[in-house]
Each structure stands twice: as C-alpha cells, then as structure tokens.
Write an enzyme that holds these catalytic residues in place. Sequence first.
Site, mmCIF file in Angstrom:
data_model
loop_
_atom_site.group_PDB
_atom_site.id
_atom_site.type_symbol
_atom_site.label_atom_id
_atom_site.label_comp_id
_atom_site.label_asym_id
_atom_site.label_seq_id
_atom_site.Cartn_x
_atom_site.Cartn_y
_atom_site.Cartn_z
ATOM 1 C CG ASN A 1 -43.613 -0.237 -52.721
ATOM 2 O OD1 ASN A 1 -43.763 -1.449 -52.845
ATOM 3 N ND2 ASN A 1 -42.434 0.321 -52.458
ATOM 4 C CE LYS B 1 -42.032 0.393 -48.875
ATOM 5 N NZ LYS B 1 -41.121 1.232 -48.111
ATOM 6 C CG HIS C 1 -38.172 0.865 -53.223
ATOM 7 N ND1 HIS C 1 -37.568 0.745 -51.997
ATOM 8 C CD2 HIS C 1 -39.286 1.613 -53.044
ATOM 9 C CE1 HIS C 1 -38.309 1.411 -51.114
ATOM 10 N NE2 HIS C 1 -39.344 1.933 -51.719
ATOM 11 C CD GLU D 1 -37.976 -0.526 -48.630
ATOM 12 O OE1 GLU D 1 -38.714 -1.351 -49.179
ATOM 13 O OE2 GLU D 1 -38.408 0.444 -47.963
ATOM 14 C CD GLU E 1 -40.149 5.881 -53.007
ATOM 15 O OE1 GLU E 1 -41.304 5.912 -52.568
ATOM 16 O OE2 GLU E 1 -39.472 4.845 -53.049
ATOM 17 N N GLY F 1 -40.599 5.349 -44.663
ATOM 18 C CA GLY F 1 -40.993 4.582 -43.486
ATOM 19 C C GLY F 1 -40.572 5.208 -42.168
ATOM 20 C CB SER G 1 -43.197 9.598 -44.338
ATOM 21 O OG SER G 1 -42.328 8.638 -43.763
HETATM 22 P P1 PGA Z 1 -43.460 4.886 -47.035
HETATM 23 O O1 PGA Z 1 -42.712 4.125 -48.243
HETATM 24 O O2 PGA Z 1 -44.635 5.606 -47.659
HETATM 25 O O3 PGA Z 1 -43.864 3.827 -46.089
HETATM 26 O O4 PGA Z 1 -42.466 5.857 -46.467
HETATM 27 C C1 PGA Z 1 -42.620 4.685 -49.514
HETATM 28 C C2 PGA Z 1 -41.849 3.770 -50.412
HETATM 29 O O5 PGA Z 1 -40.874 3.165 -49.951
HETATM 30 O O6 PGA Z 1 -42.190 3.619 -51.604
#
Ligand code: PGA
Length: 251
Positions: free
Chosen positions: A9, A11, A96, A98, A168, A174, A214
């Site tokens: 992903n 982003k 997601h 976000e 998630e 992140g 992460s």
């Molecule tokens: P990350 O993000 O691996 O940077 O923690 C995962 C995601 O948001 O899909």
Amino acid sequence: MRKNIVAGNWKMNTTLPEGLALAKDLDAALKGKTVNCDVVIGTPFTHLATVAAAIDTAKIGVAAENCADQEKGAYTGEVSAAMVASTGAKYVILGHSERRAYYHETAEILKTKVNLALANGLTPIFCIGEVLEEREAGKHFEVVEEQIKKSLFDLSVADFGKLVLAYEPVWAIGTGKTASSDQAQEIHAYIRKVIAGKYGQEVADNCSILYGGSCNASNAKELFSKPDVDGGLIGGASLGVDKFLPIIEAF
Ligand code: PGA
C-alpha cells in the site's frame, strides 16, 4: 483453499516516474522467481494505468487505494470503480483506517464502495481494525465485528467469497509497533469465526485475512507462520524492493 497474499500500500507516496521505477524494479526482481504467495501493489490513481501496462500483471496484481461511492457523473475529483477497472487494476483497498479517520468514510459509505467495486469486477481488500483506546479497553473484538457486519454482511455468499480482508490495528500502522503474532492470530481466528457464523465454515476457511501494521522483513515470517494470518498489507516497507521482496519471500 485460501490464498496467501502480500500486498503493498504505497499510500500518497511516489511521483509517477518514481512509482513506475519501483514497480518495474519489483517486476524485474520477481522475474523467473517462484514465490509462494500472490503479490499486489496498491498505487495512487495517477499511476495505475502506467504501472499496469509496464509490469507482468499475471505476477503482480495492481490495486487502487480507494474508489468513489458513486457510479459516475457530477462528482468532481472522484474516481469510480469502473475507471479503476479500466486501467488494468484488479484490486481496490477499501476502508483503510486513514480513509475512515481523515476522510470520514462511514460503514455505510464503505458498503456502497464494496458493492461498486464488486460490480466492476474488482477484488476489494477490505480493511478493519481498532484504535489504541479500543484495544486497551478490550473492545477490539467487537469493533472489528461491527466493521465487518455493517459494511459486508449484506453481501451474497458468492460476493463475500470474492473479498480479501485486512486486519490492521490502527495503533500499529506506521508506528513501528507491530501486533505480536499471537495477538494477530487471536483476532484473525475471531474474524474467521464471525464470518463462519454468517456465511458458513467453508466461506470462512476460503477467505484470505491479511495482517497490516508495521509488518516488515524482520517480523513477516513469524506473523505469516500463524494459521489464520494469510499474508500482509504493507505500507512503509512496500516502498523499496529491498524491503518488500523479503516479505514476499517470507512465505
Ligand atoms: P505500515 O502501513 O506498514 O506502514 O504500518 C500499513 C498500512 O497502513 O496498510
């Protein structure tokens, strides 16, 4: 049986030339290699068609990171599921955290997006997960159950069978704070039980449930060793082939 999947992903990262180079590097790195999972990259809308045309999409599936909750028409700036499908993308990441947090996507909006994605032949990678306060209050099971029920449980058995889920935990995204493999297994098994309760054991057993938050080269093997963890949705560590390839090879 269900598939193992490692999905990136990206982003809101990479310009078009940067993203194209990254996709081509991954394509080259996988050439002639046998991997034990499906590989997907989620790119910004602007990159989809170019990336899909430049790589072997039989080997690397392309995903959008969102799509509109409307079919077509006067929705300036939006990108429909049909438009995404017309680029050669086969997947769309929906729900997601976000998007839920910053763009106020409700369970109802996400339900519409899932329906439009499926109607246009896209595979939704549907994200669920609790925030830290919910985890600390022991509410993570009911939070993910509600997210699944409200957006997905009006689907037919056939349509539900086309989904990929991604658990998630928001506190792990992140942050460098991964859920332990036991925490992931515990809630993935619970998610599968919730699915079985509605659609039956076979549908639940066939549903790929990815872990995200992460996930990286050093913890992927341990996470993926758990029976109900069928792969990963990878943010930061999908932005370089050196970091992403070892996660793919963790299977
Ligand atoms: P990350 O993000 O691996 O940077 O923690 C995962 C995601 O948001 O899909």
